[in-house]
Design a protein around this motif. Structure first.
Motif, PDB file in Angstrom:
ATOM      1  N   GLN A 132     -17.874   3.508  18.597  1.00 36.01           N
ATOM      2  CA  GLN A 132     -18.018   2.582  17.468  1.00 36.01           C
ATOM      3  C   GLN A 132     -18.527   3.377  16.281  1.00 36.01           C
ATOM      4  O   GLN A 132     -19.516   4.101  16.396  1.00 36.01           O
ATOM      5  CB  GLN A 132     -18.997   1.456  17.781  1.00 36.01           C
ATOM      6  N   PHE A 133     -17.852   3.263  15.143  1.00 32.20           N
ATOM      7  CA  PHE A 133     -18.273   3.989  13.956  1.00 32.20           C
ATOM      8  C   PHE A 133     -17.813   3.234  12.719  1.00 32.20           C
ATOM      9  O   PHE A 133     -16.967   2.338  12.793  1.00 32.20           O
ATOM     10  CB  PHE A 133     -17.723   5.419  13.964  1.00 32.20           C
ATOM     11  N   VAL A 134     -18.406   3.583  11.589  1.00 35.50           N
ATOM     12  CA  VAL A 134     -18.142   2.886  10.333  1.00 35.50           C
ATOM     13  C   VAL A 134     -17.087   3.628   9.521  1.00 35.50           C
ATOM     14  O   VAL A 134     -17.103   4.863   9.436  1.00 35.50           O
ATOM     15  CB  VAL A 134     -19.440   2.749   9.509  1.00 35.50           C
ATOM     16  N   GLN A 135     -16.173   2.887   8.946  1.00 34.63           N
ATOM     17  CA  GLN A 135     -15.222   3.442   7.986  1.00 34.63           C
ATOM     18  C   GLN A 135     -15.426   2.778   6.625  1.00 34.63           C
ATOM     19  O   GLN A 135     -15.805   1.609   6.547  1.00 34.63           O
ATOM     20  CB  GLN A 135     -13.777   3.231   8.443  1.00 34.63           C
ATOM     21  N   CYS A 136     -15.193   3.552   5.577  1.00 36.31           N
ATOM     22  CA  CYS A 136     -15.266   3.052   4.195  1.00 36.31           C
ATOM     23  C   CYS A 136     -13.909   3.291   3.555  1.00 36.31           C
ATOM     24  O   CYS A 136     -13.558   4.429   3.253  1.00 36.31           O
ATOM     25  CB  CYS A 136     -16.351   3.783   3.410  1.00 36.31           C
ATOM     26  N   ASP A 137     -13.153   2.226   3.374  1.00 36.99           N
ATOM     27  CA  ASP A 137     -11.777   2.340   2.875  1.00 36.99           C
ATOM     28  C   ASP A 137     -11.632   1.751   1.485  1.00 36.99           C
ATOM     29  O   ASP A 137     -12.252   0.725   1.165  1.00 36.99           O
ATOM     30  CB  ASP A 137     -10.814   1.584   3.795  1.00 36.99           C
ATOM     31  N   ILE A 138     -10.795   2.400   0.685  1.00 37.01           N
ATOM     32  CA  ILE A 138     -10.272   1.761  -0.519  1.00 37.01           C
ATOM     33  C   ILE A 138      -8.753   1.830  -0.435  1.00 37.01           C
ATOM     34  O   ILE A 138      -8.181   2.810   0.039  1.00 37.01           O
ATOM     35  CB  ILE A 138     -10.773   2.411  -1.825  1.00 37.01           C
ATOM     36  N   ASP A 139      -8.112   0.762  -0.890  1.00 35.96           N
ATOM     37  CA  ASP A 139      -6.654   0.668  -0.838  1.00 35.96           C
ATOM     38  C   ASP A 139      -6.141   0.026  -2.114  1.00 35.96           C
ATOM     39  O   ASP A 139      -6.820  -0.825  -2.721  1.00 35.96           O
ATOM     40  CB  ASP A 139      -6.213  -0.170   0.361  1.00 35.96           C
ATOM     41  N   ILE A 140      -4.949   0.432  -2.505  1.00 42.43           N
ATOM     42  CA  ILE A 140      -4.252  -0.197  -3.630  1.00 42.43           C
ATOM     43  C   ILE A 140      -2.901  -0.658  -3.121  1.00 42.43           C
ATOM     44  O   ILE A 140      -2.083   0.148  -2.663  1.00 42.43           O
ATOM     45  CB  ILE A 140      -4.085   0.771  -4.819  1.00 42.43           C
ATOM     46  N   VAL A 141      -2.677  -1.968  -3.176  1.00 41.70           N
ATOM     47  CA  VAL A 141      -1.433  -2.567  -2.702  1.00 41.70           C
ATOM     48  C   VAL A 141      -0.665  -3.111  -3.903  1.00 41.70           C
ATOM     49  O   VAL A 141      -1.230  -3.822  -4.737  1.00 41.70           O
ATOM     50  CB  VAL A 141      -1.720  -3.698  -1.696  1.00 41.70           C
ATOM     51  N   GLY A 142       0.617  -2.758  -3.991  1.00 39.04           N
ATOM     52  CA  GLY A 142       1.455  -3.268  -5.070  1.00 39.04           C
ATOM     53  C   GLY A 142       1.713  -2.287  -6.191  1.00 39.04           C
ATOM     54  O   GLY A 142       2.379  -2.627  -7.161  1.00 39.04           O
ATOM     55  N   GLU A 143       1.204  -1.051  -6.075  1.00 35.29           N
ATOM     56  CA  GLU A 143       1.444  -0.017  -7.084  1.00 35.29           C
ATOM     57  C   GLU A 143       2.344   1.055  -6.478  1.00 35.29           C
ATOM     58  O   GLU A 143       1.917   1.810  -5.613  1.00 35.29           O
ATOM     59  CB  GLU A 143       0.116   0.604  -7.538  1.00 35.29           C
ATOM     60  N   PHE A 318       4.460  -7.411   8.601  1.00 34.05           N
ATOM     61  CA  PHE A 318       3.786  -8.665   8.924  1.00 34.05           C
ATOM     62  C   PHE A 318       4.312  -9.835   8.097  1.00 34.05           C
ATOM     63  O   PHE A 318       4.293 -10.975   8.554  1.00 34.05           O
ATOM     64  CB  PHE A 318       2.282  -8.529   8.688  1.00 34.05           C
ATOM     65  N   SER A 319       4.752  -9.558   6.865  1.00 38.44           N
ATOM     66  CA  SER A 319       5.135 -10.649   5.961  1.00 38.44           C
ATOM     67  C   SER A 319       6.636 -10.755   5.724  1.00 38.44           C
ATOM     68  O   SER A 319       7.097 -11.786   5.227  1.00 38.44           O
ATOM     69  CB  SER A 319       4.442 -10.453   4.610  1.00 38.44           C
ATOM     70  N   GLY A 320       7.385  -9.703   6.037  1.00 36.77           N
ATOM     71  CA  GLY A 320       8.809  -9.700   5.739  1.00 36.77           C
ATOM     72  C   GLY A 320       9.108  -9.296   4.311  1.00 36.77           C
ATOM     73  O   GLY A 320      10.266  -9.189   3.919  1.00 36.77           O
ATOM     74  N   ARG A 321       8.058  -9.029   3.530  1.00 38.73           N
ATOM     75  CA  ARG A 321       8.234  -8.615   2.130  1.00 38.73           C
ATOM     76  C   ARG A 321       7.509  -7.294   1.938  1.00 38.73           C
ATOM     77  O   ARG A 321       6.283  -7.231   2.029  1.00 38.73           O
ATOM     78  CB  ARG A 321       7.653  -9.674   1.194  1.00 38.73           C
ATOM     79  N   ASP A 322       8.258  -6.244   1.692  1.00 38.19           N
ATOM     80  CA  ASP A 322       7.654  -4.924   1.527  1.00 38.19           C
ATOM     81  C   ASP A 322       6.824  -4.862   0.248  1.00 38.19           C
ATOM     82  O   ASP A 322       7.234  -5.366  -0.802  1.00 38.19           O
ATOM     83  CB  ASP A 322       8.729  -3.837   1.480  1.00 38.19           C
ATOM     84  N   LEU A 323       5.666  -4.249   0.361  1.00 38.47           N
ATOM     85  CA  LEU A 323       4.807  -3.989  -0.786  1.00 38.47           C
ATOM     86  C   LEU A 323       4.331  -2.540  -0.701  1.00 38.47           C
ATOM     87  O   LEU A 323       3.876  -2.099   0.354  1.00 38.47           O
ATOM     88  CB  LEU A 323       3.587  -4.918  -0.780  1.00 38.47           C
ATOM     89  N   PRO A 324       4.442  -1.771  -1.791  1.00 37.49           N
ATOM     90  CA  PRO A 324       3.936  -0.403  -1.763  1.00 37.49           C
ATOM     91  C   PRO A 324       2.429  -0.408  -1.590  1.00 37.49           C
ATOM     92  O   PRO A 324       1.732  -1.303  -2.089  1.00 37.49           O
ATOM     93  CB  PRO A 324       4.346   0.169  -3.121  1.00 37.49           C
ATOM     94  N   ALA A 325       1.907   0.579  -0.882  1.00 37.15           N
ATOM     95  CA  ALA A 325       0.467   0.614  -0.631  1.00 37.15           C
ATOM     96  C   ALA A 325       0.027   2.044  -0.367  1.00 37.15           C
ATOM     97  O   ALA A 325       0.783   2.870   0.135  1.00 37.15           O
ATOM     98  CB  ALA A 325       0.110  -0.275   0.566  1.00 37.15           C
ATOM     99  N   ALA A 326      -1.226   2.321  -0.726  1.00 38.90           N
ATOM    100  CA  ALA A 326      -1.836   3.617  -0.449  1.00 38.90           C
ATOM    101  C   ALA A 326      -3.324   3.398  -0.242  1.00 38.90           C
ATOM    102  O   ALA A 326      -3.918   2.462  -0.798  1.00 38.90           O
ATOM    103  CB  ALA A 326      -1.601   4.597  -1.603  1.00 38.90           C
ATOM    104  N   GLY A 327      -3.943   4.263   0.578  1.00 37.36           N
ATOM    105  CA  GLY A 327      -5.369   4.100   0.865  1.00 37.36           C
ATOM    106  C   GLY A 327      -6.051   5.418   1.123  1.00 37.36           C
ATOM    107  O   GLY A 327      -5.409   6.437   1.405  1.00 37.36           O
ATOM    108  N   PHE A 328      -7.382   5.383   1.015  1.00 40.66           N
ATOM    109  CA  PHE A 328      -8.205   6.571   1.271  1.00 40.66           C
ATOM    110  C   PHE A 328      -9.448   6.102   2.012  1.00 40.66           C
ATOM    111  O   PHE A 328     -10.084   5.120   1.626  1.00 40.66           O
ATOM    112  CB  PHE A 328      -8.599   7.221  -0.056  1.00 40.66           C
TER     113      PHE A 328
END
Length: 422
Positions: A132-143, A318-328
């Motif tokens: 068990q460990f902690v993650q800190c994520d940021i993501d941008i969806v739709g760009e 999951f939605s049937g509609r593609d959306l661009p996304a990136a995360g760190f």
């Protein structure tokens, strides 16, 4: 003899000093990401097993903690294949893409999310690696453009710098570069995943180890030999600007090269003290990456402390509609021990008192000291005071006030004095 009482294997307790350091780090990370316009979200620890086993999580899908359906007895000799229907999340990206698919109508695009929380992987515990460990994520969806990657890296670099972690290096690559390289070497598209799993081990087993494993897997010798030459030529290449000088085979899409160069050029402006380097063997194990990928670490070496990339096809699954996304994602457990716990701006005072001292007088004095903004703890005096002071200093206390009973039985207090360790 009673057995030693310890947490479950691969889990751990967090002591007060560690907890304070962790909360400080989380506070800084949240404040920096908020300043970049990211909004914090929260997803459940449990997800449908079918989502966690979608084939996009790489090796992590083999380390799922599964939860049995209600009504099944744990002691049944033979459980059915569908005994489990839920699993603990192994990362925060899969839950986020499900979150976006579930709440798309309520989200403004591009959607910039912060997600911080525990994840679980049933891997072999070892030093610095927990189940068990902690993650800190940021993501941008739709760009769809490189602005997403540039802002993700800049924001993460800013957060790490604010925590005092300097001298970082960003290694970057692109899945298009990798697949184009393998195609140019003669590997069939169906084999790319297996080859990349092995190439990803280069930093652990070296090029000779990578080539040996590929041969052991039975890949054609001419393809392995071609890859050996390509990697030997490209491993020393670190300058992203040079990728367009014919350094890569023609099977590598020009779009992938141009995207990497655009990212590197922009980061030279937005994060000028960040050393950006191309790494042809950077793969990142998740199957969901579709474009640029990156890892951040220290110039001195060691494990990466942050990583991520573009994953344009996940939301659509999951939605049937593609959306661009990136995360760190910041490897929180890897950075938290590297940072210093700052002292309280208004001070931290240990109010040391004898046993049986008047409680009302102690609380009144504590209130008086707290009114200055200081953190004030009531601490019972010990037979040996220096070990107690050492422990208090380790917890961040900087001053001590002593409570003493005079000959008339009146409780008095000394002025605050510096608290020092031995």
């Amino acid at each position: 003899m009673a057995s030693k009482v310890v947490p479950a294997r691969g889990m751990r307790d967090v002591l007060p000093v560690e907890k304070a350091r962790r909360e400080h780090a989380l506070h800084v990370i949240r404040e920096v990401y908020r300043s970049f316009g990211f909004d914090e979200v929260e997803t459940p620890a449990l997800e449908e097993l079918s989502r966690l086993e979608s084939g996009q999580g790489g090796e992590n899908e083999k380390m799922l903690f599964k939860v049995m359906r209600r009504g099944l007895a744990a002691d049944e000799p033979l459980l059915p294949a569908d005994a489990a229907d839920l699993g603990l999340r192994f990362d925060l990206t899969v839950p986020l893409t499900r979150y976006v698919a579930s709440n798309a109508a309520a989200l403004r695009m591009p959607f910039k999310a912060v997600q911080i929380g525990p994840v679980w992987r049933a891997e072999r515990p070892q030093k610095g690696r927990y189940r068990q460990f902690v993650q800190c994520d940021i993501d941008i969806v739709g760009e769809p453009g490189s602005l997403a990657e540039i802002e993700l890296v800049t924001a993460t670099h800013t957060a790490l710098t604010r925590l005092g972690l300097t001298g970082t290096v960003l290694r970057i690559n692109d899945r298009g570069v990798l697949t184009g390289l393998l195609t140019g070497c003669g590997f069939a598209e169906a084999d790319h995943g297996s080859v990349l799993i092995t190439v990803d081990k280069n930093d652990k087993i070296g090029l000779d180890g990578v080539l040996g494993e590929l041969r052991a897997k039975g890949f054609a010798e001419d393809a392995v030999a071609a890859l050996e030459k390509a990697l030997t030529d490209l491993l020393p290449l670190r300058d992203v600007a040079r990728l367009g000088d014919g350094a890569l085979p023609g099977t590598v899409p020009a779009e992938s090269v141009g995207r990497l160069q655009e990212i590197a050029a922009a980061l030279a402006v937005s994060a000028p003290d960040l050393d950006v380097q191309f790494d042809v063997t950077l793969v990142r194990g998740m199957g969901y990456y579709t474009g640029p990928i990156f890892e951040m670490g220290f110039a001195s070496g060691g494990s990466s402390i942050a990583g991520g990339g573009r994953y344009d096809n996940m939301v659509g699954r999951f939605s049937g509609r593609d959306l661009p996304a990136a995360g760190f994602s910041i490897g929180f457990e890897r950075i938290v021990d590297e940072i210093a716990l700052p002292t309280d701006a208004a001070g931290a005072i240990a109010l040391v008192h004898p046993a049986g001292a008047d409680a009302g007088a102690l609380l009144r004095k504590q209130q008086e000291l707290r009114a200055t903004g200081a953190r004030v703890a009531l601490v019972k005096q010990a037979k040996r005071m220096q070990p107690l002071f050492d422990a208090l200093v380790a917890e961040g206390y900087t001053q001590v006030v002593r409570a003493r009973v005079d000959d008339q039985g009146v409780l008095g207090f000394t002025d605050p004095a510096p608290l020092t360790a031995s």
